[in-house]
Design an enzyme around this catalytic site. Structure first.
Site, PDB file in Angstrom:
ATOM      1  N   TYR A   1     -15.408  45.180 -33.428  1.00 36.74           N
ATOM      2  CA  TYR A   1     -15.844  45.848 -32.358  1.00 36.74           C
ATOM      3  C   TYR A   1     -14.666  47.152 -32.121  1.00 36.74           C
ATOM      4  O   TYR A   1     -15.049  48.294 -31.769  1.00 36.74           O
ATOM      5  CB  TYR A   1     -15.754  45.242 -31.320  1.00 36.74           C
ATOM      6  CG  TYR A   1     -16.113  45.692 -29.643  1.00 36.74           C
ATOM      7  CD1 TYR A   1     -16.860  46.374 -29.473  1.00 36.74           C
ATOM      8  CD2 TYR A   1     -15.187  46.010 -29.072  1.00 36.74           C
ATOM      9  CE1 TYR A   1     -17.217  47.467 -28.092  1.00 36.74           C
ATOM     10  CE2 TYR A   1     -15.249  46.640 -27.715  1.00 36.74           C
ATOM     11  CZ  TYR A   1     -15.934  47.391 -27.622  1.00 36.74           C
ATOM     12  OH  TYR A   1     -16.128  47.860 -26.409  1.00 36.74           O
TER      13      TYR A   1
HETATM   14  O1  LIG Z   1     -10.699  47.430 -22.815  1.00 39.24           O
HETATM   15  C1  LIG Z   1     -11.994  46.915 -23.772  1.00 39.24           C
HETATM   16  O2  LIG Z   1     -12.036  48.481 -24.000  1.00 39.24           O
HETATM   17  C2  LIG Z   1     -12.973  45.932 -23.534  1.00 39.24           C
HETATM   18  O3  LIG Z   1     -12.791  45.169 -22.181  1.00 39.24           O
HETATM   19  C3  LIG Z   1     -13.649  43.909 -22.720  1.00 39.24           C
HETATM   20  O4  LIG Z   1     -13.369  43.178 -23.346  1.00 39.24           O
HETATM   21  P1  LIG Z   1     -12.010  42.133 -23.104  1.00 39.24           P
HETATM   22  O5  LIG Z   1     -10.765  42.507 -22.436  1.00 39.24           O
HETATM   23  O6  LIG Z   1     -11.411  41.017 -24.082  1.00 39.24           O
HETATM   24  O7  LIG Z   1     -13.151  41.336 -21.659  1.00 39.24           O
HETATM   25  P2  LIG Z   1     -13.186  39.543 -21.571  1.00 39.24           P
HETATM   26  O8  LIG Z   1     -14.335  39.150 -22.503  1.00 39.24           O
HETATM   27  O9  LIG Z   1     -13.931  39.672 -20.024  1.00 39.24           O
HETATM   28  O10 LIG Z   1     -11.981  39.382 -21.693  1.00 39.24           O
HETATM   29  C4  LIG Z   1     -11.144  39.053 -21.052  1.00 39.24           C
HETATM   30  C5  LIG Z   1     -10.040  38.556 -20.974  1.00 39.24           C
HETATM   31  O11 LIG Z   1     -10.228  36.658 -20.667  1.00 39.24           O
HETATM   32  C6  LIG Z   1     -10.471  35.902 -22.111  1.00 39.24           C
HETATM   33  N1  LIG Z   1     -10.766  35.410 -21.851  1.00 39.24           N
HETATM   34  C7  LIG Z   1     -12.462  34.935 -22.443  1.00 39.24           C
HETATM   35  C8  LIG Z   1     -13.322  34.589 -22.209  1.00 39.24           C
HETATM   36  C9  LIG Z   1     -12.842  32.809 -22.117  1.00 39.24           C
HETATM   37  O12 LIG Z   1     -13.993  32.229 -22.097  1.00 39.24           O
HETATM   38  N2  LIG Z   1     -11.474  32.861 -21.867  1.00 39.24           N
HETATM   39  C10 LIG Z   1     -10.655  34.092 -22.023  1.00 39.24           C
HETATM   40  O13 LIG Z   1      -9.962  33.524 -21.663  1.00 39.24           O
HETATM   41  C11 LIG Z   1      -9.630  36.598 -22.896  1.00 39.24           C
HETATM   42  O14 LIG Z   1      -8.959  36.255 -23.923  1.00 39.24           O
HETATM   43  C12 LIG Z   1      -9.218  38.162 -21.925  1.00 39.24           C
HETATM   44  O15 LIG Z   1      -7.690  38.235 -22.538  1.00 39.24           O
HETATM   45  C13 LIG Z   1     -15.083  44.477 -22.799  1.00 39.24           C
HETATM   46  O16 LIG Z   1     -15.783  43.364 -23.428  1.00 39.24           O
HETATM   47  C14 LIG Z   1     -15.229  45.085 -24.072  1.00 39.24           C
HETATM   48  O17 LIG Z   1     -16.529  45.266 -24.701  1.00 39.24           O
HETATM   49  C15 LIG Z   1     -14.437  46.341 -23.738  1.00 39.24           C
HETATM   50  O18 LIG Z   1     -14.632  47.127 -24.817  1.00 39.24           O
END
Ligand SMILES: O=C(O)[C@H]1O[C@H](OP(=O)(O)OP(=O)(O)OC[C@H]2O[C@@H](n3ccc(=O)[nH]c3=O)[C@H](O)[C@@H]2O)[C@H](O)[C@@H](O)[C@@H]1O
Length: 433
Positions: A244
């Site tokens: 991504y």
């Molecule tokens: O900042 C960005 O550019 C990205 O932000 C998000 O990605 P992410 O930060 O990974 O957001 P989440 O999927 O909501 O995860 C947030 C946090 O929760 C954690 N997480 C996620 C899922 C889960 O089941 N458990 C968990 O602890 C992840 O590791 C992460 O640290 C969006 O999903 C992406 O599309 C975007 O581009």
């Protein structure tokens, strides 16, 4: 044995092995000539059949396209687009918003429409997450006289038609395959939307006359394994941790090329984990809310050495203000009809909150808002494209866009939970659509 001899008659005529009952001379010549003529005839027949099959397939495909155009085209369709694009303020914009049925796209569309800009949405309504949520956002936009074209950014003919109907001054390009971890499941969808789709859109913009200015969504994920904090736009972004992120980074390079060759004015926005009402169900804060209400466990990832993961969670209204300010400060594209006339603006900004919060803290806020204790399953972060933390330096956006985020995670999640409960109902989340 007799059978064997008969079988041998039909074996390929390997020199020295072929036994034929056609003794020799003229007979054999006649046979060969006959055999080759009939073979040629059969081949010709086969080719005719193949051509016919190909032609009928083509006409099937064409009729499919015609059907698509008919479904998308027509006088009524064009009228809806023109009406949606109507500008109701002095020096207002006509904006094509791609991904308008998406989270950020729907919010930005509404903000632009409310201040009097003309807005036409475009969305392919794919099923990466609950399509009914996208349809609900669409209804919301329809109620504000925003029309969303159902189509894919890879459809060049449809894009050309849109630019023929409306002389868009700006394109807010938010259509994308989002989600960091899903890239391991369906890598091609990222290439399809974030690479091929982007190029298709830029081709349409470059050819359009006048060329629009473009503002589009990059991502904080381009910082990848960067550990210099806070992340600045000038930091290295050549170590993506997920496909991504790699496609978003590629998007930055691709948009630069179109800026350089064709004079397209381009602004890339690196969004930092955007959240809020009408959000994306695949994101952690959203799925955690659903699971907590349903009494299901949530999986909380933890970094190496038991370090909590952290994100610079950014509230949707702050992001919308950053998007609108980017449109307002965009300079015009310099090219026309695919030809550059002079250098054009090219910018990249971080749009974050500048105050990272750990994932367990985020869960704690949700527990408080929902008044339900989460069943946490804490595991070490799998090697799935995640990065341990993000933290935006926003001085550039502050200086150039007047960007100033005002919503902390506590306030933003309170608004999200309020929306969630009004949309899905409390009922332990069982009524989730
Ligand atoms: O900042 C960005 O550019 C990205 O932000 C998000 O990605 P992410 O930060 O990974 O957001 P989440 O999927 O909501 O995860 C947030 C946090 O929760 C954690 N997480 C996620 C899922 C889960 O089941 N458990 C968990 O602890 C992840 O590791 C992460 O640290 C969006 O999903 C992406 O599309 C975007 O581009």
């Amino acid at each position: 044995m007799a059978l064997k001899a008969e079988e041998e008659q039909f074996l390929p005529s390997t020199p020295g092995k072929f036994k034929d009952k056609w003794s020799s001379g003229k007979n054999r010549q006649f046979y060969r000539c006959f055999a080759s003529t009939s073979t040629m005839f059969l081949w010709a027949l086969f080719l005719v059949a193949l051509t016919a099959a190909y032609l009928s397939f083509q006409s099937f495909v064409d009729s499919g396209n015609k059907f698509f155009s008919a479904a998308c085209g027509g006088a009524h369709w064009e009228k809806q687009i023109r009406s949606s694009a109507q500008i109701h303020r002095h020096n207002g914009f006509a904006v094509l918003v791609t991904g308008a049925a998406g989270f950020v796209g729907s919010h930005v569309s509404l903000a632009l429409k409310k201040r009097g800009d003309g807005v036409v949405g475009l969305d392919n309504f794919n099923n990466y997450y609950d399509v009914s949520l996208k349809k609900a956002r669409k209804s919301l936009l329809n109620n504000h006289n925003i029309f969303i074209v159902e189509g894919d950014i890879n459809d060049g003919r449809m894009l050309a038609k849109l630019f023929e109907i409306v002389h868009f001054s700006h394109v807010m390009h938010l259509a994308a395959q989002a989600g960091v971890r899903y890239a391991m499941e369906n890598p091609q969808s990222y290439v399809h939307s974030n690479i091929a789709g982007l190029v298709s859109l830029l081709e349409a913009c470059k050819t359009a006359d006048p060329q629009p200015a473009i503002v589009w969504a990059s991502s904080s994920s381009v910082y990848g394994l960067n550990d210099k904090v806070p992340f600045s736009e000038s930091d290295q972004t050549d170590r993506p941790a997920s496909l991504y992120a790699a496609t978003k980074k590629a998007g930055e390079e691709i948009t630069h090329t179109y800026n350089h060759i064709y004079g397209l004015s381009i602004t890339g926005l690196r969004f930092f984990t955007v959240y809020g009402p009408w959000g994306r169900p695949d994101m952690a804060y959203f799925s955690f809310t659903r699971n907590i209400l349903q009494g299901k466990p949530i999986t909380v990832y933890r970094g190496k050495n038991r370090v909590d993961l952290a994100r610079d969670f950014t509230y949707i209204d702050d992001i919308v203000r950053g998007c609108v300010a980017s449109l307002d400060t965009s300079k015009k594209s310099t090219g026309s009809g695919g030809k550059k006339r002079g250098p054009a603006q090219y910018r990249i900004f971080n749009l974050g909150n500048t105050s990272p919060v750990t994932v367990p803290q985020m869960v704690g806020i949700l527990e408080k808002q929902l008044r339900v204790k989460a069943k946490k399953n804490v595991i070490e972060m799998p090697g799935n494209g995640d990065v341990p933390f993000t933290h935006a330096n926003i001085s550039s956006a502050r200086r150039e866009l007047g960007y100033k985020p005002t919503t902390d995670l506590q306030t933003g999640l309170k608004k999200f939970v309020k929306w969630y409960l009004s949309y899905y109902g409390y009922n332990n989340g069982q009524s989730v659509k």
